[in-house]
Motif scaffolding. Structure first.
Motif, mmCIF file in Angstrom:
data_model
loop_
_atom_site.group_PDB
_atom_site.id
_atom_site.type_symbol
_atom_site.label_atom_id
_atom_site.label_comp_id
_atom_site.label_asym_id
_atom_site.label_seq_id
_atom_site.Cartn_x
_atom_site.Cartn_y
_atom_site.Cartn_z
ATOM 1 N N LYS A 289 9.294 2.851 -8.435
ATOM 2 C CA LYS A 289 9.575 3.579 -7.198
ATOM 3 C C LYS A 289 9.724 2.602 -6.048
ATOM 4 C CE LYS A 289 7.339 7.697 -8.797
ATOM 5 N NZ LYS A 289 6.572 8.857 -8.447
ATOM 6 N N LEU A 290 10.302 3.078 -4.962
ATOM 7 C CA LEU A 290 10.601 2.240 -3.807
ATOM 8 C C LEU A 290 9.371 1.503 -3.283
ATOM 9 C CD1 LEU A 290 12.445 1.140 -1.620
ATOM 10 C CD2 LEU A 290 12.164 3.310 -0.390
ATOM 11 N N SER B 8 0.426 2.051 -3.270
ATOM 12 C CA SER B 8 0.701 3.390 -3.785
ATOM 13 C C SER B 8 1.871 3.994 -3.024
ATOM 14 C CB SER B 8 -0.529 4.298 -3.641
ATOM 15 O OG SER B 8 -0.741 4.635 -2.286
ATOM 16 N N GLU B 9 2.343 5.111 -3.534
ATOM 17 C CA GLU B 9 3.487 5.793 -2.916
ATOM 18 C C GLU B 9 3.109 6.435 -1.581
ATOM 19 O OE1 GLU B 9 7.178 8.177 -4.752
ATOM 20 O OE2 GLU B 9 5.240 9.116 -5.096
ATOM 21 N N LEU C 140 15.248 9.300 3.071
ATOM 22 C CA LEU C 140 13.983 8.589 2.999
ATOM 23 C C LEU C 140 12.935 9.408 3.734
ATOM 24 C CD1 LEU C 140 12.350 5.987 2.339
ATOM 25 C CD2 LEU C 140 13.014 5.175 4.618
ATOM 26 N N GLU C 141 11.948 9.877 2.984
ATOM 27 C CA GLU C 141 10.825 10.598 3.581
ATOM 28 C C GLU C 141 9.690 9.601 3.744
ATOM 29 O OE1 GLU C 141 7.724 14.212 2.582
ATOM 30 O OE2 GLU C 141 9.613 14.109 1.479
ATOM 31 N N THR C 142 9.136 9.552 4.949
ATOM 32 C CA THR C 142 8.075 8.596 5.218
ATOM 33 C C THR C 142 7.163 9.137 6.303
ATOM 34 O OG1 THR C 142 7.573 6.306 5.734
ATOM 35 C CG2 THR C 142 9.418 7.293 6.910
ATOM 36 N N LEU D 187 1.763 5.350 4.789
ATOM 37 C CA LEU D 187 3.010 4.602 4.663
ATOM 38 C C LEU D 187 3.807 5.044 3.436
ATOM 39 C CD1 LEU D 187 1.458 1.051 5.259
ATOM 40 C CD2 LEU D 187 2.316 2.631 6.989
ATOM 41 N N PRO D 188 4.075 6.335 3.303
ATOM 42 C CA PRO D 188 4.814 6.759 2.105
ATOM 43 C C PRO D 188 6.285 6.371 2.190
ATOM 44 C CG PRO D 188 4.497 8.620 3.554
ATOM 45 C CD PRO D 188 3.760 7.462 4.173
#
Length: 176
Positions: free
Chosen positions: A31-32, A63-64, A93-95, A161-162
């Motif tokens: 994952k990113l 972690s995500e 991009l969800e953050t 910080l997702p």
């Protein structure tokens, strides 16, 4: 012998990080967040961050949805995205948590920096994506690697910080 072993471990670790620091949504494994790094820095200008980035201590995200706890400090996340396709790709991009006051995404492309805004402290009509969550629309030109910086700041709330990257279809589906 011990010094040679230590050198080998450091060298291979650096090489592994250097090899994996570009996330390609079409080809990369994982994952990113596994390709991103973050730092706490009292910097609010992306140009200053770029100038001083070699002096800052960036860490890998663990972690995500990594939390840095209750804070009013400025945090920066950096990552690179690759589009190896022969056509432009669009992602969402969800953050950050919806209550995060400020979320600015900076996209570096051909020496130009484009700034996108979101966050609880940003007027709804001034957000790049009019959405209740902290979301950005990311457009990647064909056959390019783009560098991104994400600046997050809150007024003492828990700061997470997702980094969740969705295709247009997956993002639309997740909203149903």
């Amino acid at each position: 012998m011990r010094q040679v072993l230590l050198f080998f471990i450091i060298f291979t670790s650096f090489f592994a990080v250097a090899q994996n620091n570009v996330y390609n949504p079409l080809k990369s494994k994982g994952k990113l967040f596994e390709y991103a790094m973050f730092t706490k820095a009292p910097i609010t200008d992306v140009q200053e961050l770029i100038t001083k980035q070699n002096q800052l201590e960036f860490q890998n995200l663990s972690s995500e949805n990594q939390s840095v706890g209750f804070t009013s400090d400025d945090y920066w996340v950096t990552f690179r995205l690759e589009n190896s396709a022969s056509n432009e790709k669009t992602y969402y991009l969800e953050t950050a948590r919806p209550v995060t006051d400020v979320a600015y995404l900076y996209q570096l492309q051909n020496g130009k920096i484009t700034k996108f805004s979101s966050g609880d402290g940003i007027a709804f009509e001034d957000r790049q994506v009019s959405h209740r969550e902290t979301v950005f629309k990311v457009q990647l030109p064909q056959n390019t690697v783009q560098k991104f910086y994400l600046h997050l700041k809150s007024d003492g709330e828990t700061l997470n910080l997702p980094l969740k990257l969705y295709t247009e279809e997956d993002f639309t589906e997740s909203q149903l």
